[in-house]
Design an enzyme around this catalytic site. Structure first.
Site, PDB file in Angstrom:
ATOM      1  N   GLY A  45       4.632  -8.343  -5.141  1.00 50.71           N
ATOM      2  CA  GLY A  45       3.378  -7.662  -5.443  1.00 50.71           C
ATOM      3  C   GLY A  45       3.377  -6.268  -4.852  1.00 50.71           C
ATOM      4  CD  GLN A  50       1.935  -2.162  -0.747  1.00 50.37           C
ATOM      5  OE1 GLN A  50       1.630  -2.833  -1.721  1.00 50.37           O
ATOM      6  NE2 GLN A  50       2.821  -2.559   0.144  1.00 50.37           N
ATOM      7  CB  CYS A  92       3.301  -6.159   3.620  1.00 48.00           C
ATOM      8  SG  CYS A  92       2.492  -4.772   2.812  1.00 48.00           S
ATOM      9  CG  LEU A  93       7.489  -4.394  -0.799  1.00 47.11           C
ATOM     10  CD1 LEU A  93       7.591  -3.814  -2.196  1.00 47.11           C
ATOM     11  CD2 LEU A  93       8.838  -4.929  -0.345  1.00 47.11           C
ATOM     12  CG  HIS A 134      -0.624  -9.222   0.527  1.00 45.72           C
ATOM     13  ND1 HIS A 134      -0.022  -9.580   1.713  1.00 45.72           N
ATOM     14  CD2 HIS A 134      -0.223  -7.941   0.283  1.00 45.72           C
ATOM     15  CE1 HIS A 134       0.698  -8.551   2.159  1.00 45.72           C
ATOM     16  NE2 HIS A 134       0.602  -7.559   1.302  1.00 45.72           N
ATOM     17  CD  GLU A 135       0.263  -6.908  -3.391  1.00 47.33           C
ATOM     18  OE1 GLU A 135       0.058  -5.719  -3.078  1.00 47.33           O
ATOM     19  OE2 GLU A 135       1.172  -7.587  -2.868  1.00 47.33           O
ATOM     20  CG  HIS A 138      -2.109  -3.467   0.041  1.00 45.51           C
ATOM     21  ND1 HIS A 138      -1.753  -2.840   1.212  1.00 45.51           N
ATOM     22  CD2 HIS A 138      -1.173  -4.422  -0.165  1.00 45.51           C
ATOM     23  CE1 HIS A 138      -0.642  -3.396   1.691  1.00 45.51           C
ATOM     24  NE2 HIS A 138      -0.267  -4.366   0.873  1.00 45.51           N
TER      25      HIS A 138
HETATM   26 NI    NI Z   1       1.378  -5.607   1.067  1.00 46.54          NI
END
Ligand code: NI
Length: 174
Positions: A45, A50, A92-93, A134-135, A138
């Site tokens: 995701g 991000q 998380c990236l 989670h997304e 963000h």
């Molecule tokens: Ni993340």
């Protein structure tokens, strides 16, 4: 094309994304580039914050799951959550190398728009529900470490501090 991923320590991760108001080809291209970026880092995701875009856009591909789901969502909102919770180890990236178990509602409803602007409603559970939450977090400037228990967050203190220092140095060198 792929975007550069913004890491912990960059202010854009703490900001709220703005609603998407224009749909069509331009938006589709951003979604596709977000997916390409996500795939290049083996993510499941990615939220627009991000990659430094403050628009309410997320992409998801649950490739490793039995029922593969690929989503390109604009303006997603969680409209209902179950009382029942489930725990997954999240990463998380924007926080490379940091993984932690987080509790979240196991079933949710999400209302959003597709890249053409059509309204859609998604009933999700378990893994997909977790990735969606989670997304969507963000987009509200919330990251997964904000969902950790204080004790767990302290446990990751050293890694987080190192990551933040790395980010600060990288920004400074530009
Ligand atoms: Ni993340």
């Amino acid at each position: 094309m792929t975007y550069e991923i913004k890491k912990y320590g960059e202010q854009v991760l703490k900001k709220k994304a703005e609603p998407v108001t224009e749909f069509g080809e331009g938006l589709k291209k951003i979604f596709d580039d977000m997916l390409e970026t996500m795939y290049s880092f083996n993510g499941v995701g990615l939220a627009a914050n991000q990659v430094g875009i403050l628009k309410q856009m997320i992409v998801i591909d649950t490739a490793k799951e039995e029922n593969r789901v690929i989503l390109r969502l604009a303006n997603p909102v969680v409209t209902s959550v179950s009382k029942e919770k489930v725990t997954y180890e999240e990463g998380c990236l924007s926080f490379p190398g940091i993984f932690e178990k987080i509790d979240r509602p196991s079933k949710i409803t999400v209302e959003a728009q597709d890249p053409e602007g059509n309204k859609i409603k998604i009933e999700a559970e378990d893994f997909l529900a977790i990735v969606l939450q989670h997304e969507i977090d963000h987009l509200n400037g919330v990251v997964f470490i904000d969902r950790m228990s204080p004790a767990r967050r302290i446990m990751h203190g050293k890694e987080l501090k190192e990551l933040k220092t790395e980010t600060k140095n990288r920004i400074k060198d530009k």
